[in-house]
Design an enzyme around this catalytic site. Structure first.
Site, PDB file in Angstrom:
ATOM      1  N   GLU A  15       0.850  -1.188   0.000  1.00 11.04           N
ATOM      2  CA  GLU A  15       0.000   0.000   0.000  1.00 11.04           C
ATOM      3  C   GLU A  15       0.887   1.239   0.000  1.00 11.04           C
ATOM      4  O   GLU A  15       0.681   2.162  -0.775  1.00 11.04           O
ATOM      5  CB  GLU A  15      -0.933   0.000   1.225  1.00 11.04           C
ATOM      6  CG  GLU A  15      -1.876   1.201   1.221  1.00 11.04           C
ATOM      7  CD  GLU A  15      -2.929   1.164   2.321  1.00 11.04           C
ATOM      8  OE1 GLU A  15      -3.253   0.079   2.816  1.00 11.04           O
ATOM      9  OE2 GLU A  15      -3.429   2.253   2.685  1.00 11.04           O
ATOM     10  N   ARG A  63      -7.573   2.382  13.363  1.00 10.79           N
ATOM     11  CA  ARG A  63      -8.443   1.223  13.142  1.00 10.79           C
ATOM     12  C   ARG A  63      -8.409   0.274  14.351  1.00 10.79           C
ATOM     13  O   ARG A  63      -9.376  -0.438  14.614  1.00 10.79           O
ATOM     14  CB  ARG A  63      -8.112   0.499  11.833  1.00 10.79           C
ATOM     15  CG  ARG A  63      -9.256  -0.369  11.342  1.00 10.79           C
ATOM     16  CD  ARG A  63      -8.964  -1.015  10.002  1.00 10.79           C
ATOM     17  NE  ARG A  63      -9.485  -0.295   8.852  1.00 10.79           N
ATOM     18  CZ  ARG A  63     -10.749  -0.344   8.418  1.00 10.79           C
ATOM     19  NH1 ARG A  63     -11.641  -1.069   9.029  1.00 10.79           N
ATOM     20  NH2 ARG A  63     -11.125   0.341   7.359  1.00 10.79           N
ATOM     21  N   GLU A  74     -10.438  -8.536   4.005  1.00 11.05           N
ATOM     22  CA  GLU A  74      -9.766  -8.583   5.296  1.00 11.05           C
ATOM     23  C   GLU A  74     -10.530  -9.296   6.412  1.00 11.05           C
ATOM     24  O   GLU A  74      -9.922  -9.996   7.229  1.00 11.05           O
ATOM     25  CB  GLU A  74      -9.439  -7.156   5.765  1.00 11.05           C
ATOM     26  CG  GLU A  74      -8.441  -6.429   4.899  1.00 11.05           C
ATOM     27  CD  GLU A  74      -8.414  -4.949   5.222  1.00 11.05           C
ATOM     28  OE1 GLU A  74      -9.354  -4.239   4.828  1.00 11.05           O
ATOM     29  OE2 GLU A  74      -7.465  -4.507   5.876  1.00 11.05           O
TER      30      GLU A  74
HETATM   31  N1  MTE Z   1      -5.985 -11.679  -1.505  1.00 12.10           N
HETATM   32  C1  MTE Z   1      -4.933 -12.021  -2.268  1.00 12.10           C
HETATM   33  N2  MTE Z   1      -4.976 -13.162  -2.966  1.00 12.10           N
HETATM   34  N3  MTE Z   1      -3.810 -11.232  -2.326  1.00 12.10           N
HETATM   35  C2  MTE Z   1      -3.714 -10.062  -1.602  1.00 12.10           C
HETATM   36  O1  MTE Z   1      -2.705  -9.373  -1.675  1.00 12.10           O
HETATM   37  N4  MTE Z   1      -4.822  -8.545   0.002  1.00 12.10           N
HETATM   38  C3  MTE Z   1      -5.808  -8.451   1.079  1.00 12.10           C
HETATM   39  C4  MTE Z   1      -7.173  -8.934   0.597  1.00 12.10           C
HETATM   40  N5  MTE Z   1      -7.052 -10.210  -0.048  1.00 12.10           N
HETATM   41  C5  MTE Z   1      -4.821  -9.692  -0.773  1.00 12.10           C
HETATM   42  C6  MTE Z   1      -5.961 -10.539  -0.778  1.00 12.10           C
HETATM   43  C7  MTE Z   1      -5.957  -7.105   1.596  1.00 12.10           C
HETATM   44  S1  MTE Z   1      -4.896  -6.556   2.779  1.00 12.10           S
HETATM   45  C8  MTE Z   1      -6.960  -6.284   1.182  1.00 12.10           C
HETATM   46  S2  MTE Z   1      -7.172  -4.751   1.840  1.00 12.10           S
HETATM   47  C9  MTE Z   1      -7.895  -6.692   0.149  1.00 12.10           C
HETATM   48  O2  MTE Z   1      -7.652  -8.011  -0.349  1.00 12.10           O
HETATM   49  C10 MTE Z   1      -7.795  -5.701  -1.017  1.00 12.10           C
HETATM   50  O3  MTE Z   1      -8.625  -6.048  -2.059  1.00 12.10           O
HETATM   51  P1  MTE Z   1     -10.207  -5.745  -2.041  1.00 12.10           P
HETATM   52  O4  MTE Z   1     -10.348  -4.352  -1.565  1.00 12.10           O
HETATM   53  O5  MTE Z   1     -10.585  -5.934  -3.436  1.00 12.10           O
HETATM   54  O6  MTE Z   1     -10.813  -6.727  -1.104  1.00 12.10           O
HETATM   55  N1  HPA Z   2      -7.653   0.597   5.635  1.00 11.44           N
HETATM   56  C1  HPA Z   2      -6.671   0.196   4.832  1.00 11.44           C
HETATM   57  N2  HPA Z   2      -5.812   1.004   4.294  1.00 11.44           N
HETATM   58  C2  HPA Z   2      -5.903   2.301   4.594  1.00 11.44           C
HETATM   59  C3  HPA Z   2      -6.891   2.774   5.442  1.00 11.44           C
HETATM   60  C4  HPA Z   2      -7.821   1.880   5.988  1.00 11.44           C
HETATM   61  O1  HPA Z   2      -8.749   2.226   6.746  1.00 11.44           O
HETATM   62  N3  HPA Z   2      -6.709   4.101   5.559  1.00 11.44           N
HETATM   63  C5  HPA Z   2      -5.634   4.378   4.806  1.00 11.44           C
HETATM   64  N4  HPA Z   2      -5.145   3.314   4.222  1.00 11.44           N
HETATM   65 MO1  MOS Z   3      -5.240  -4.050   3.028  1.00  9.21          MO
HETATM   66  S1  MOS Z   3      -4.149  -4.076   4.773  1.00  9.21           S
HETATM   67  O1  MOS Z   3      -6.129  -2.622   3.488  1.00  9.21           O
HETATM   68  O2  MOS Z   3      -4.085  -3.525   1.906  1.00  9.21           O
END
Ligand code: MTE
Ligand code: HPA
Ligand code: MOS
Length: 774
Positions: free
Chosen positions: A250, A328, A730
């Protein structure tokens, strides 16, 4: 879009169309993944003459740089140039939230692995060899590795934050039971399969294009521009996909992209910088370790009347995302429970570790572990089960969170009861009890873990996204959004949306790379909100195009617009198929000079938060669920095996059942890993000891539960979730917390003298010590 058509009407139409897709859809990427054809940064077709770079980093955790001798390295044949902070034309600064992080160390180093210079050479091999020839003299300063040490020395990132509800101090006075204690949860290595990296290439007029393995293309673009001292429009960032991010990309994909761009800026040549696993492990931050203290007060009938907690976050040497992650932790400090009197404080402690960063759950899991520990402690002291306390305090409709949001569409009790009934908890518990009566060498333990996770970036202004949709002359479709595909399947979901709105097969749709020139000023793909934000923007863009196409069709067929719909690549009038196909309709639209492109902007409605009061409505909605974990502990060796994890999960109405199940299973394994086996270790000098997969154990096929069963809770979903399909990335990680307490219950069954400890991960060593503690 027709103003008179409510979103609900549109949604329900889409619901009907999408049923078969919801169930059958496979992750788009699965085809190229299994063939080994998926492209990552290291696969870019590098231009002829591309240079390769390696980072020279600090061999000490804290100190003053007295002298660095680059001469031998510079003299090595094939070394092009070595860049340091002196070569930064703009600002030597990469901090996102707080400007406290230099790209390259200047006079001091603050963590072991801190970048000092970039060695650029004809090959990575030569650059690596040159790195070994650099002499550095550091005058060492005292090293802080834990949050407690930092607090004692007054070393902080920023001011503490506190949330409060009611009056916990007063409420504690009236409690029948009050318990206090401390907990520790360790960090966690992201271990994305694709390590950090970037490829920068010079374009005309000093413009630079960067291919990056980042969750945040705009963060990369903005930071590169700032470090180079150029306008953002000179920098283009492109992302095909990531081999995993999990939060680790990120913010922390940025420095490598900046370094590659800096070298390209000076050399006017392409530069590739890919960290090898050792460099990545040493130089990048991880999940934040937390040292916390709690006080919990309960009534005679097990109602939690008061809860106080102080969270010490080990932030590392710079802020990175720590303040947002700390926030958070407070949002999720009471997990899935209603507690009327709460005081929680989080302190971001500055230490000499690599800056810790986002990791799936983003501080939420750390907060939840503490209240689950407090409940376990209370249960053990009172002589009831944790389940009794958990069950007595589950969140209800219209309960207030400590941050002021009123809980709506609450599924806490629903998932809990449905888990109890569906999985026949009496039978499960009897089984465990019988087993424990009849076995001495092995003991079983069982634990419930409810979850409640808020969906939205907690920083309200970040909750927006855009989509750019082109319908090409032949009726095929190209979609660009801010979404970064990292394995979570967001591209597939976006494609489904377009397929449903246009009623065309998925083969006609392409999801383009994520690129800052097509979709600008984006938030990172994070906070589990990527599909909601980018999906809603895609839905809006597609719906606008659809309305335009309907106008063209109605003129062509001389019927009213309202009578028209599109189905299986044909125009229907009053639900009767006409001869007008999708492709012909597109040609006709073009001949009428009607635009076949649409750009839509979505910003989550309803959310707000006032940081001066620490109150508001920060989340679009919450995701709920309940997991029941059963484990068998080998009481001779301290090792354990998870018999099963049975989950009732709140998907809303899942739009891609296979993908969402994959997210639940993957997150669960990652959560169990964090809680039971992944042990980050730094020595007192701040050197990472768990610096390879031989010393850092992650879950493998043998350590995941023998059985994982996930059942969706019956629910209508939420309007703010894309197609009522709730965010899933998550939340399920936190089911893994149940693993810790299941093991603890097995230890208790073996050793009645066991004094509960809340120190994660629960490694076999700790299990053994618990089993034989006097
Ligand atoms: N799943 C896979 N296969 N690879 C990833 O890197 N990242 C996780 C989750 N699932 C991740 C994953 C994290 S930390 C987040 S915030 C979300 O996917 C981000 O994607 P989304 O917002 O589409 O759920
Ligand atoms: N979640 C994940 N990533 C972020 C957030 C959050 O609430 N705020 C800033 N980056
Ligand atoms: Mo997920 S820790 O919000 O990239």
């Amino acid at each position: 879009m027709h103003k008179n058509k409510s979103n609900n009407e549109l949604d329900s139409k889409l619901d009907a169309v999408s049923m078969s897709l919801r169930q059958s859809i496979k992750n788009l990427d699965s085809y190229t993944h299994v063939r080994g054809e998926s492209l990552y940064v290291d696969d870019v077709n590098a231009r002829q003459g591309t240079f390769h770079a390696v980072v020279f980093d600090s061999p000490k955790a804290h100190g003053k740089i007295k002298h660095i001798d680059y001469s031998k390295a510079e003299a090595l044949e094939g070394v092009e140039r070595i860049f340091t902070y002196k070569d930064v034309p703009g600002e030597n600064e990469i901090g996102g939230i707080i400007k406290d992080e230099p790209l390259f160390a200047e006079k001091e180093v603050h963590f072991w692995g801190m970048p000092i210079a970039l060695i650029v050479a004809e090959s990575e091999f030569i650059a690596r060899k040159a790195r070994g020839l650099i002499d550095i003299d550091i005058e060492e300063l005292p090293v802080i590795t834990t949050a407690k040490q930092a607090k004692a020395k007054g070393s902080f990132i920023n001011a503490p934050r506190s949330f409060s509800l009611g009056d916990s101090e007063k409420a504690l006075e009236d409690c029948a039971y009050v318990f206090e204690g401390e907990t520790f949860s360790n960090g966690q290595e992201h271990l994305y399969i694709e390590s950090q990296g970037a490829y920068a290439e010079p374009l005309e007029n000093g413009n630079i294009k960067i291919t990056s393995s980042t969750q945040g293309p705009t963060a990369v673009q903005k930071t590169v521009a700032n470090v180079l001292g150029v306008a953002m429009h000179k920098i283009e960032v492109d992302v095909t996909r990531l081999g995993g991010g999990f939060g680790g990309k990120e913010d922390q994909a940025t420095p490598w992209a900046v370094m590659a761009a800096l070298a390209t800026y000076h050399l006017n040549q392409s530069v590739k910088l890919i960290l090898n696993r050792h460099d990545d492990l040493r130089m990048t931050g991880k999940r934040h370790p937390y040292e916390s203290t709690y006080k919990i007060g309960l009534s005679k009938d097990l109602k939690i009347l008061a809860y106080e907690a102080e969270f010490l976050q080990n932030s590392g040497a710079a802020a990175d995302l720590s303040p947002a992650i700390a926030e958070r932790t407070l949002f999720h400090a009471t997990n899935s429970y209603f507690v009327p009197n709460v005081t929680t404080t989080v302190i971001s402690c500055k230490t000499n570790l690599p800056p810790n960063t986002a990791f799936r759950g983003f501080g939420g899991p750390q907060g939840m572990f503490v209240i689950e520990s407090a409940i376990a402690k209370a249960a053990s002291e009172i002589g009831v089960t944790s389940r009794q306390i958990q069950e007595a305090n589950l969140l209800d409709e219209n309960d207030t969170f400590s941050y002021g949001q009123i809980a709506k569409k609450v599924e806490a009790k629903n998932t809990w009861n449905s888990a109890k009934n569906t999985f026949n908890i009496e039978a499960l518990e009897n089984e465990v009890e019988d087993f424990n009566k009849n076995n001495n060498a092995f003991k079983k333990g069982i634990a419930f873990m409810p979850i409640c996770f808020g969906i939205s970036f907690t920083n309200t202004p970040m909750n927006h996204a855009r989509a750019l949709v082109h319908i090409y002359l032949d009726g095929s479709v190209g979609i660009s959004t801010a979404a970064v595909e990292m394995g979570q399947g967001v591209n597939t979901k976006i494609m489904q949306i377009a397929a449903q709105v246009f009623s065309i097969p998925i083969e006609k749709i392409k999801i383009e790379t994520t690129n800052t020139t097509r979709v600008a000023n984006t938030s990172p793909s994070a906070a589990s909100s990527t599909a909601d934000l980018n999906g809603k923007a895609t839905l809006m863009a597609c719906n606008s195009l659809l309305e335009r196409l309907k106008t063209v069709a109605s003129e062509d067929l001389h019927v009213s617009e309202d009578s028209i719909n599109l189905k299986d690549e044909f125009v229907y009038v009053n639900n009767k198929k006409t001869g007008l196909s999708w492709t012909e309709l597109i040609s006709k639209t073009m001949l009428k000079r009607v635009a076949l492109t649409e750009n839509a902007h979505y910003a989550t409605p309803e959310i707000h938060f006032d940081k001066t009061k620490e109150k508001g409505h920060p989340f679009a909605y919450h995701v709920f669920g309940t997991a029941i974990t059963t484990v068998t502990v080998d009481c001779t060796r301290g090792i354990y095996e998870f018999d099963s994890v049975k989950i009732v999960h709140d998907y809303g109405k899942s739009m891609s059942e296979g993908i969402d199940l994959g997210q639940v299973e993957g997150a669960l394994a990652q959560g169990i890993g964090w809680m039971t086996m992944e042990e980050i270790a730094y020595n007192d000098e701040g050197r990472l000891l768990s610096n390879a997969l031989s010393t850092y154990k992650i879950p493998d096929i043998f350590s995941v539960p023998k059985e994982v069963e996930v059942i969706p809770v019956e629910t209508q979903g939420h309007e703010l979730a894309i197609l009522k399909s709730k965010a899933v990335g998550e939340p399920p990680l936190m089911y893994g917390i149940g693993a810790y307490f299941a093991i603890q219950n097995a230890i208790k069954a073996f050793n009645p003298n066991y004094d509960l400890k809340f120190h994660a991960p629960m490694t076999p060593e700790k299990v053994l010590m618990g089993l034989y503690q006097k």
